[in-house]
Structure formats: C-alpha cells, structure tokens
Design a protein around this motif. Structure first.
Motif, PDB file in Angstrom:
ATOM      1  N   LEU A  66      43.893   5.245  84.591  1.00 56.08           N
ATOM      2  CA  LEU A  66      45.215   5.523  85.148  1.00 56.08           C
ATOM      3  C   LEU A  66      45.922   4.230  85.529  1.00 56.08           C
ATOM      4  CD1 LEU A  66      47.048   7.911  85.997  1.00 56.08           C
ATOM      5  CD2 LEU A  66      45.955   7.833  88.237  1.00 56.08           C
ATOM      6  N   ASN A  67      45.219   3.356  86.214  1.00 61.72           N
ATOM      7  CA  ASN A  67      45.792   2.092  86.669  1.00 61.72           C
ATOM      8  C   ASN A  67      46.231   1.230  85.485  1.00 61.72           C
ATOM      9  OD1 ASN A  67      46.351   0.178  88.883  1.00 61.72           O
ATOM     10  ND2 ASN A  67      44.753  -1.035  87.916  1.00 61.72           N
ATOM     11  N   ASN A  68      45.377   1.115  84.477  1.00 57.14           N
ATOM     12  CA  ASN A  68      45.712   0.283  83.317  1.00 57.14           C
ATOM     13  C   ASN A  68      46.843   0.875  82.484  1.00 57.14           C
ATOM     14  OD1 ASN A  68      43.436  -1.191  84.182  1.00 57.14           O
ATOM     15  ND2 ASN A  68      42.962  -1.788  82.092  1.00 57.14           N
ATOM     16  N   THR A  69      46.910   2.198  82.423  1.00 62.65           N
ATOM     17  CA  THR A  69      48.010   2.841  81.697  1.00 62.65           C
ATOM     18  C   THR A  69      49.344   2.529  82.376  1.00 62.65           C
ATOM     19  OG1 THR A  69      46.565   4.645  80.973  1.00 62.65           O
ATOM     20  CG2 THR A  69      48.939   5.033  80.870  1.00 62.65           C
ATOM     21  N   ILE A  70      49.382   2.652  83.689  1.00 58.84           N
ATOM     22  CA  ILE A  70      50.605   2.373  84.449  1.00 58.84           C
ATOM     23  C   ILE A  70      51.013   0.907  84.291  1.00 58.84           C
ATOM     24  CG2 ILE A  70      51.561   2.201  86.781  1.00 58.84           C
ATOM     25  CD1 ILE A  70      49.875   4.700  87.475  1.00 58.84           C
ATOM     26  N   ILE A  71      50.058   0.002  84.419  1.00 61.28           N
ATOM     27  CA  ILE A  71      50.364  -1.429  84.271  1.00 61.28           C
ATOM     28  C   ILE A  71      50.845  -1.732  82.859  1.00 61.28           C
ATOM     29  CG2 ILE A  71      49.368  -3.745  84.260  1.00 61.28           C
ATOM     30  CD1 ILE A  71      47.478  -2.819  86.483  1.00 61.28           C
ATOM     31  N   GLY A  72      50.194  -1.117  81.870  1.00 62.90           N
ATOM     32  CA  GLY A  72      50.583  -1.351  80.479  1.00 62.90           C
ATOM     33  C   GLY A  72      52.007  -0.930  80.196  1.00 62.90           C
ATOM     34  N   VAL A  73      52.408   0.214  80.735  1.00 59.22           N
ATOM     35  CA  VAL A  73      53.783   0.699  80.530  1.00 59.22           C
ATOM     36  C   VAL A  73      54.781  -0.171  81.295  1.00 59.22           C
ATOM     37  CG1 VAL A  73      55.356   2.641  80.899  1.00 59.22           C
ATOM     38  CG2 VAL A  73      53.034   3.057  80.070  1.00 59.22           C
ATOM     39  N   ARG A  74      54.427  -0.542  82.517  1.00 59.56           N
ATOM     40  CA  ARG A  74      55.347  -1.353  83.327  1.00 59.56           C
ATOM     41  C   ARG A  74      55.548  -2.757  82.771  1.00 59.56           C
ATOM     42  NH1 ARG A  74      53.556   0.133  89.582  1.00 59.56           N
ATOM     43  NH2 ARG A  74      54.474   2.227  89.627  1.00 59.56           N
ATOM     44  N   ASN A  75      54.569  -3.264  82.034  1.00 60.35           N
ATOM     45  CA  ASN A  75      54.670  -4.618  81.488  1.00 60.35           C
ATOM     46  C   ASN A  75      55.536  -4.720  80.236  1.00 60.35           C
ATOM     47  OD1 ASN A  75      53.106  -5.695  83.500  1.00 60.35           O
ATOM     48  ND2 ASN A  75      51.242  -5.875  82.278  1.00 60.35           N
ATOM     49  N   ILE A  76      55.978  -3.572  79.737  1.00 63.36           N
ATOM     50  CA  ILE A  76      56.827  -3.582  78.542  1.00 63.36           C
ATOM     51  C   ILE A  76      58.207  -4.123  78.905  1.00 63.36           C
ATOM     52  CG2 ILE A  76      57.923  -2.128  76.783  1.00 63.36           C
ATOM     53  CD1 ILE A  76      55.524  -0.224  77.057  1.00 63.36           C
ATOM     54  N   ASP A  77      58.704  -5.013  78.096  1.00 67.08           N
ATOM     55  CA  ASP A  77      60.020  -5.630  78.325  1.00 67.08           C
ATOM     56  C   ASP A  77      61.107  -4.549  78.338  1.00 67.08           C
ATOM     57  OD1 ASP A  77      62.365  -7.082  78.318  1.00 67.08           O
ATOM     58  OD2 ASP A  77      61.649  -8.567  76.892  1.00 67.08           O
ATOM     59  N   PRO A  78      61.878  -4.435  79.423  1.00 66.72           N
ATOM     60  CA  PRO A  78      62.956  -3.425  79.488  1.00 66.72           C
ATOM     61  C   PRO A  78      63.967  -3.571  78.358  1.00 66.72           C
ATOM     62  CG  PRO A  78      62.566  -4.385  81.655  1.00 66.72           C
ATOM     63  CD  PRO A  78      61.776  -5.198  80.679  1.00 66.72           C
ATOM     64  N   PRO A 127      52.088   2.165  71.684  1.00 66.60           N
ATOM     65  CA  PRO A 127      51.496   1.015  70.976  1.00 66.60           C
ATOM     66  C   PRO A 127      51.399  -0.244  71.831  1.00 66.60           C
ATOM     67  CG  PRO A 127      53.104   2.121  69.582  1.00 66.60           C
ATOM     68  CD  PRO A 127      53.240   2.712  70.949  1.00 66.60           C
ATOM     69  N   LEU A 128      52.439  -0.520  72.628  1.00 69.53           N
ATOM     70  CA  LEU A 128      52.440  -1.749  73.422  1.00 69.53           C
ATOM     71  C   LEU A 128      51.510  -1.664  74.628  1.00 69.53           C
ATOM     72  CD1 LEU A 128      56.227  -2.749  73.341  1.00 69.53           C
ATOM     73  CD2 LEU A 128      54.345  -3.674  71.986  1.00 69.53           C
ATOM     74  N   ALA A 129      51.309  -0.459  75.152  1.00 69.90           N
ATOM     75  CA  ALA A 129      50.419  -0.300  76.305  1.00 69.90           C
ATOM     76  C   ALA A 129      48.955  -0.119  75.896  1.00 69.90           C
ATOM     77  CB  ALA A 129      50.860   0.908  77.142  1.00 69.90           C
ATOM     78  N   THR A 130      48.708   0.091  74.605  1.00 74.82           N
ATOM     79  CA  THR A 130      47.357   0.376  74.117  1.00 74.82           C
ATOM     80  C   THR A 130      46.296  -0.650  74.529  1.00 74.82           C
ATOM     81  OG1 THR A 130      48.077   1.745  72.255  1.00 74.82           O
ATOM     82  CG2 THR A 130      45.955   0.640  72.028  1.00 74.82           C
ATOM     83  N   PRO A 131      46.552  -1.961  74.424  1.00 73.65           N
ATOM     84  CA  PRO A 131      45.507  -2.919  74.803  1.00 73.65           C
ATOM     85  C   PRO A 131      45.014  -2.737  76.234  1.00 73.65           C
ATOM     86  CG  PRO A 131      47.253  -4.034  73.598  1.00 73.65           C
ATOM     87  CD  PRO A 131      47.740  -2.640  73.873  1.00 73.65           C
ATOM     88  N   LEU A 132      45.942  -2.563  77.181  1.00 70.60           N
ATOM     89  CA  LEU A 132      45.529  -2.386  78.572  1.00 70.60           C
ATOM     90  C   LEU A 132      44.875  -1.028  78.804  1.00 70.60           C
ATOM     91  CD1 LEU A 132      48.338  -4.078  80.700  1.00 70.60           C
ATOM     92  CD2 LEU A 132      45.894  -4.543  80.787  1.00 70.60           C
ATOM     93  N   ILE A 133      45.379  -0.004  78.120  1.00 69.80           N
ATOM     94  CA  ILE A 133      44.765   1.323  78.246  1.00 69.80           C
ATOM     95  C   ILE A 133      43.311   1.277  77.788  1.00 69.80           C
ATOM     96  CG2 ILE A 133      44.783   3.700  77.404  1.00 69.80           C
ATOM     97  CD1 ILE A 133      47.841   3.483  77.216  1.00 69.80           C
ATOM     98  N   LEU A 134      43.073   0.621  76.638  1.00 68.50           N
ATOM     99  CA  LEU A 134      41.713   0.540  76.116  1.00 68.50           C
ATOM    100  C   LEU A 134      40.807  -0.309  77.005  1.00 68.50           C
ATOM    101  CD1 LEU A 134      42.244   0.286  72.253  1.00 68.50           C
ATOM    102  CD2 LEU A 134      41.264   2.168  73.554  1.00 68.50           C
ATOM    103  N   SER A 135      41.394  -1.290  77.677  1.00 72.01           N
ATOM    104  CA  SER A 135      40.603  -2.069  78.637  1.00 72.01           C
ATOM    105  C   SER A 135      40.104  -1.172  79.768  1.00 72.01           C
ATOM    106  CB  SER A 135      41.430  -3.217  79.207  1.00 72.01           C
ATOM    107  OG  SER A 135      41.738  -4.164  78.213  1.00 72.01           O
ATOM    108  N   GLY A 136      40.979  -0.279  80.236  1.00 75.38           N
ATOM    109  CA  GLY A 136      40.577   0.677  81.265  1.00 75.38           C
ATOM    110  C   GLY A 136      39.538   1.653  80.765  1.00 75.38           C
ATOM    111  N   VAL A 137      39.674   2.064  79.500  1.00 72.17           N
ATOM    112  CA  VAL A 137      38.698   2.979  78.902  1.00 72.17           C
ATOM    113  C   VAL A 137      37.334   2.294  78.777  1.00 72.17           C
ATOM    114  CG1 VAL A 137      38.091   4.247  76.802  1.00 72.17           C
ATOM    115  CG2 VAL A 137      40.428   4.342  77.680  1.00 72.17           C
ATOM    116  N   ARG A 138      37.342   1.022  78.375  1.00 69.57           N
ATOM    117  CA  ARG A 138      36.084   0.269  78.264  1.00 69.57           C
ATOM    118  C   ARG A 138      35.379   0.191  79.618  1.00 69.57           C
ATOM    119  NH1 ARG A 138      37.050  -5.448  75.584  1.00 69.57           N
ATOM    120  NH2 ARG A 138      34.845  -5.629  76.143  1.00 69.57           N
ATOM    121  N   LEU A 139      36.141  -0.115  80.644  1.00 69.98           N
ATOM    122  CA  LEU A 139      35.560  -0.212  81.989  1.00 69.98           C
ATOM    123  C   LEU A 139      35.009   1.137  82.434  1.00 69.98           C
ATOM    124  CD1 LEU A 139      35.069  -1.978  84.489  1.00 69.98           C
ATOM    125  CD2 LEU A 139      37.370  -1.361  85.271  1.00 69.98           C
ATOM    126  N   SER A 140      35.771   2.190  82.179  1.00 71.26           N
ATOM    127  CA  SER A 140      35.342   3.534  82.569  1.00 71.26           C
ATOM    128  C   SER A 140      34.113   3.987  81.792  1.00 71.26           C
ATOM    129  CB  SER A 140      36.481   4.535  82.363  1.00 71.26           C
ATOM    130  OG  SER A 140      37.529   4.295  83.278  1.00 71.26           O
TER     131      SER A 140
END
Length: 211
Positions: free
Chosen positions: A94-106, A129-142
């Motif tokens: 959840l945390n990585n998904t939120i960060i991944g979306v927020r980091n996208i250039d407006p 697509p742009l949030a995928t790297p951070l989402i997968l990082s959270g999935v790896r940790l989980s």
C-alpha cells in the motif's frame, strides 16, 4: 542430517508445498487489495494518511496475536492463517503504491488529459506503468515477510514448515528445526530473486535507464 532428509524427504516436500500455498495465496490477496486501494487514495492525502496509519498499527500487533484473534472468528486451519497474513502484509504494498503514484510528474498527467484521455485511461496507460517499479518493490518486501511469518501459521493448524519448527522445539529434535529453517530461507531467497527479475522485465525501458 542426511539420514533425516532421506527418510523424511517426501513429508518435507509436502510441508514446503503447504508453506508455499499459504504464502502465495496470502500475497496474492494482499496485492489485490492494496494496489487498487493505493491507486485510488494516492492523491487524497488525509484519507491515505488514515489508511496507512491503520495498516501501520496492524503491523505493530505481534503476528501470533493476530493469528490467535482469527480463531474465534474463523476457526483453525489455512483460511484464518491466510486472512491474517494477507492483512499483515498490506502496509509495504500500500505504501509503495501510494508513493509510486505520487512521484509521477503532474505535467505528464496534464499532457495525457490534454490528449483527451479519460481518468481510467490515465491510470491504465500512465500511472500503473510508472508506479510499477515501486509497487513491485513493496511486493518483494511483502513476499519475504509472508514467507517468514507463514511459519507461525502452524500455531493455528494451517500446516507448512512451521509444523517442523514447533515439533522440533517440543521434542528437542534439531534436525526438524534446521531442515525447516533452511527451506524457509531458500523459498524466501528464490521468491525475492524471481520478483527482482519480474521487476526488471516489467519496468518500462525509460525508467530502467533513469534508475
């Protein structure tokens, strides 16, 4: 030790399969819940803060306590273990998904909207697509968390490699503990390695260059 493995290899493989089953199902449920929720609340700071706080508080509760709380609600076995583990691993994803979306250039969102893309198309073609790297990082940790914590699922009759560890402690048989610990470690390392390859394969090429 080799004699133990040769005489108990079939049972060890079965317990390993049970452990994998519990871990994979729990991780899958966690992903199905956390990623859509994270995508939906990423741009609502107050709501996102509340939900992250709630998930964080849940993680402060000892795993055994969460599993024990499942017994009066769902009984014993795999189902309550899967429910407890799924809830327990929500925070990193959840945390990585939120960060991944927020980091996208407006500006990228504005450009997409100016091209006539709907909100759904922006999410599908840009945000995911742009949030995928951070989402997968959270999935790896989980994944590492859930494989480790699944050993405690034996406490409520869910089976898995935790049976060997608890039985080894109760009967003073080190070979049971060592064999289960080695298998859990191997599974966790393999899961992390496979998800790292998936992250590298799925991540858009432009992001690979910039990382």
């Amino acid at each position: 030790m080799m004699d133990f493995i040769s005489s108990n290899g079939t049972d060890l493989l079965y317990k390993t399969w049970e452990h994998l089953y519990i871990s994979i199902i729990s991780l899958g449920i966690g992903i199905i819940i956390a990623v859509p929720v994270g995508m939906a609340i990423a741009n609502t700071k107050r709501l996102a803060g509340w939900i992250l706080t709630l998930a964080g508080v849940l993680q402060t509760v000892p795993t055994l306590a969460v599993l024990a709380l499942m017994i009066p609600l769902f009984g014993i076995g795999r189902v309550p273990a899967i429910i407890a583990l799924s809830a327990y691993i929500l925070l990193p994803i959840l945390n990585n998904t939120i960060i991944g979306v927020r980091n996208i250039d407006p500006d990228l969102r504005d450009a997409a909207k100016s091209m006539g893309m709907t909100k759904g198309q922006v999410i599908k073609s840009l945000e995911i697509p742009l949030a995928t790297p951070l989402i997968l990082s959270g999935v790896r940790l989980s994944s590492v968390y859930v494989i480790s914590w699944a050993t405690l699922a034996s406490y409520i009759g869910a089976g898995g490699l935790g049976d060997y560890i608890f039985n080894g402690l109760n009967t003073y048989q080190p070979e049971l503990i060592i064999s289960a610990t080695v298998m859990v470690t191997v599974i966790a390392l393999l899961a992390d390695y496979c998800l790292a390859l998936a992250e590298k394969w799925i991540t858009p090429k432009g992001l690979k260059v910039s990382r």
